[in-house]
Scaffold this motif. Sequence first.
Motif, PDB file in Angstrom:
ATOM      1  N   LYS A   8       0.836  -1.207   0.000  1.00  0.00           N
ATOM      2  CA  LYS A   8       0.000   0.000   0.000  1.00  0.00           C
ATOM      3  C   LYS A   8       0.870   1.256   0.000  1.00  0.00           C
ATOM      4  O   LYS A   8       0.547   2.244  -0.663  1.00  0.00           O
ATOM      5  CB  LYS A   8      -0.928  -0.014   1.213  1.00  0.00           C
ATOM      6  N   LYS A   9       1.954   1.224   0.732  1.00  0.00           N
ATOM      7  CA  LYS A   9       2.880   2.358   0.757  1.00  0.00           C
ATOM      8  C   LYS A   9       3.446   2.612  -0.637  1.00  0.00           C
ATOM      9  O   LYS A   9       3.506   3.752  -1.111  1.00  0.00           O
ATOM     10  CB  LYS A   9       4.017   2.100   1.742  1.00  0.00           C
ATOM     11  N   MET A  10       3.860   1.544  -1.322  1.00  0.00           N
ATOM     12  CA  MET A  10       4.411   1.675  -2.671  1.00  0.00           C
ATOM     13  C   MET A  10       3.365   2.200  -3.648  1.00  0.00           C
ATOM     14  O   MET A  10       3.678   3.027  -4.511  1.00  0.00           O
ATOM     15  CB  MET A  10       4.963   0.329  -3.159  1.00  0.00           C
ATOM     16  N   GLN A  11       2.127   1.739  -3.511  1.00  0.00           N
ATOM     17  CA  GLN A  11       1.069   2.199  -4.415  1.00  0.00           C
ATOM     18  C   GLN A  11       0.823   3.683  -4.240  1.00  0.00           C
ATOM     19  O   GLN A  11       0.666   4.427  -5.221  1.00  0.00           O
ATOM     20  CB  GLN A  11      -0.219   1.418  -4.154  1.00  0.00           C
ATOM     21  N   SER A  13       2.994   5.810  -3.230  1.00  0.00           N
ATOM     22  CA  SER A  13       4.177   6.490  -3.774  1.00  0.00           C
ATOM     23  C   SER A  13       4.082   6.624  -5.290  1.00  0.00           C
ATOM     24  O   SER A  13       4.319   7.700  -5.848  1.00  0.00           O
ATOM     25  CB  SER A  13       5.448   5.730  -3.385  1.00  0.00           C
ATOM     26  N   MET A  14       3.727   5.528  -5.960  1.00  0.00           N
ATOM     27  CA  MET A  14       3.638   5.577  -7.414  1.00  0.00           C
ATOM     28  C   MET A  14       2.456   6.428  -7.870  1.00  0.00           C
ATOM     29  O   MET A  14       2.498   7.027  -8.950  1.00  0.00           O
ATOM     30  CB  MET A  14       3.542   4.171  -7.995  1.00  0.00           C
ATOM     31  N   ASP A  15       1.423   6.525  -7.053  1.00  0.00           N
ATOM     32  CA  ASP A  15       0.309   7.427  -7.375  1.00  0.00           C
ATOM     33  C   ASP A  15       0.806   8.871  -7.456  1.00  0.00           C
ATOM     34  O   ASP A  15       0.341   9.659  -8.289  1.00  0.00           O
ATOM     35  CB  ASP A  15      -0.794   7.319  -6.320  1.00  0.00           C
ATOM     36  N   LYS A  16       1.751   9.229  -6.588  1.00  0.00           N
ATOM     37  CA  LYS A  16       2.337  10.572  -6.615  1.00  0.00           C
ATOM     38  C   LYS A  16       3.044  10.812  -7.953  1.00  0.00           C
ATOM     39  O   LYS A  16       2.949  11.887  -8.542  1.00  0.00           O
ATOM     40  CB  LYS A  16       3.344  10.752  -5.473  1.00  0.00           C
ATOM     41  N   VAL A  17       3.785   9.794  -8.405  1.00  0.00           N
ATOM     42  CA  VAL A  17       4.524   9.912  -9.664  1.00  0.00           C
ATOM     43  C   VAL A  17       3.570  10.081 -10.835  1.00  0.00           C
ATOM     44  O   VAL A  17       3.724  10.988 -11.669  1.00  0.00           O
ATOM     45  CB  VAL A  17       5.420   8.674  -9.886  1.00  0.00           C
ATOM     46  N   HIS A  18       2.574   9.217 -10.924  1.00  0.00           N
ATOM     47  CA  HIS A  18       1.628   9.271 -12.040  1.00  0.00           C
ATOM     48  C   HIS A  18       0.834  10.579 -12.027  1.00  0.00           C
ATOM     49  O   HIS A  18       0.532  11.138 -13.092  1.00  0.00           O
ATOM     50  CB  HIS A  18       0.685   8.071 -11.991  1.00  0.00           C
ATOM     51  N   ASP A 134      10.132   7.586  -0.375  1.00  0.00           N
ATOM     52  CA  ASP A 134       9.170   6.813  -1.165  1.00  0.00           C
ATOM     53  C   ASP A 134       9.883   5.733  -1.961  1.00  0.00           C
ATOM     54  O   ASP A 134       9.298   4.688  -2.262  1.00  0.00           O
ATOM     55  CB  ASP A 134       8.435   7.729  -2.152  1.00  0.00           C
ATOM     56  N   GLY A 135      11.113   6.017  -2.341  1.00  0.00           N
ATOM     57  CA  GLY A 135      11.834   5.071  -3.174  1.00  0.00           C
ATOM     58  C   GLY A 135      13.335   5.223  -3.055  1.00  0.00           C
ATOM     59  O   GLY A 135      13.837   6.112  -2.356  1.00  0.00           O
ATOM     60  N   LEU A 136      14.042   4.347  -3.751  1.00  0.00           N
ATOM     61  CA  LEU A 136      15.492   4.408  -3.828  1.00  0.00           C
ATOM     62  C   LEU A 136      15.910   4.723  -5.260  1.00  0.00           C
ATOM     63  O   LEU A 136      15.403   4.124  -6.209  1.00  0.00           O
ATOM     64  CB  LEU A 136      16.121   3.081  -3.384  1.00  0.00           C
TER      65      LEU A 136
END
Length: 279
Positions: A8-11, A13-18, A134-136
């Motif tokens: 859920k955390k990763m999703q 994070s990627m929602d922010k990118v999109h 959010d990521g590396l």
Amino acid sequence: MIENDMKKKMQKSMDKVHKAIKIGNGHTILSTGITGDDARMAKAVVDAGVTMLEPNHPALALARGYKGVTSMHNAEQIRHEITTAQMAEATQGVRNVVGNDIYITVGIPGGFTETVPRIITDEEFLLMSLHGADGLHTHKSSLKDLEMLVKKAHQYGLCVDAYIGLPTDLHTFGISAETPEEVAHVASQMESIGTDMIGMMTGMSYEGVEAGQIPASLHERLRAMVEAVHVPTLGEGGINLTNYQAFLDTGVNILVVGTAIDKMVEKAAQDAVKEFLLM
């Protein structure tokens, strides 16, 4: 026990990118360098509209004058000596002032192809996840090493952006691929192991290029990468106000801008001081 929490955390994070890419009609910028490691500068660019930031260990070495380094080129040689705890502290500081809606990807020791081997422990992955990352941001140079990093990062809720480079690059910043065909093949492999975003180091990080232009070979390589994958794509290295449109014309989603903004900040400070000294 926390597998679904991390998914859920990763999703999120990627929602922010999109969202950032959508707002920009297919394009956005990721601000790094001084704007990624200094909380004041991070807030400044976020206030101006940036929604993606990248603190990283060579930039932190440069910002702190570690061992007297005054150029990013020299900072790259000793970046592995910066600790993950230092990167976590810097990341948390940036997160504190920019809020939770900003995507933060972080370069940490061991995430690059270091000049001295550096293992990232489970505790370090968790530390970064808990301190606002959010990521590396990674520059591993083999698919096997990247696959292991992606698996472990995902275990701790961290997305991964990884890069393709050239064998002739001044520093090793990714998996080597020279021709467009090689680029497409490597990009597809990177996507297949779960890499969340795939980028290309342009080879222009420390070299001058003709204003407004990028080499035709680079344009072809970027197009090959963009067309080979379904995940967001990045371009990094030597991007400035005169050539960014040429990068956008390749279809790449995210332009990573660091040195160009660093130089502007340096010049603004110098110009201001010169004005004061005229008194």
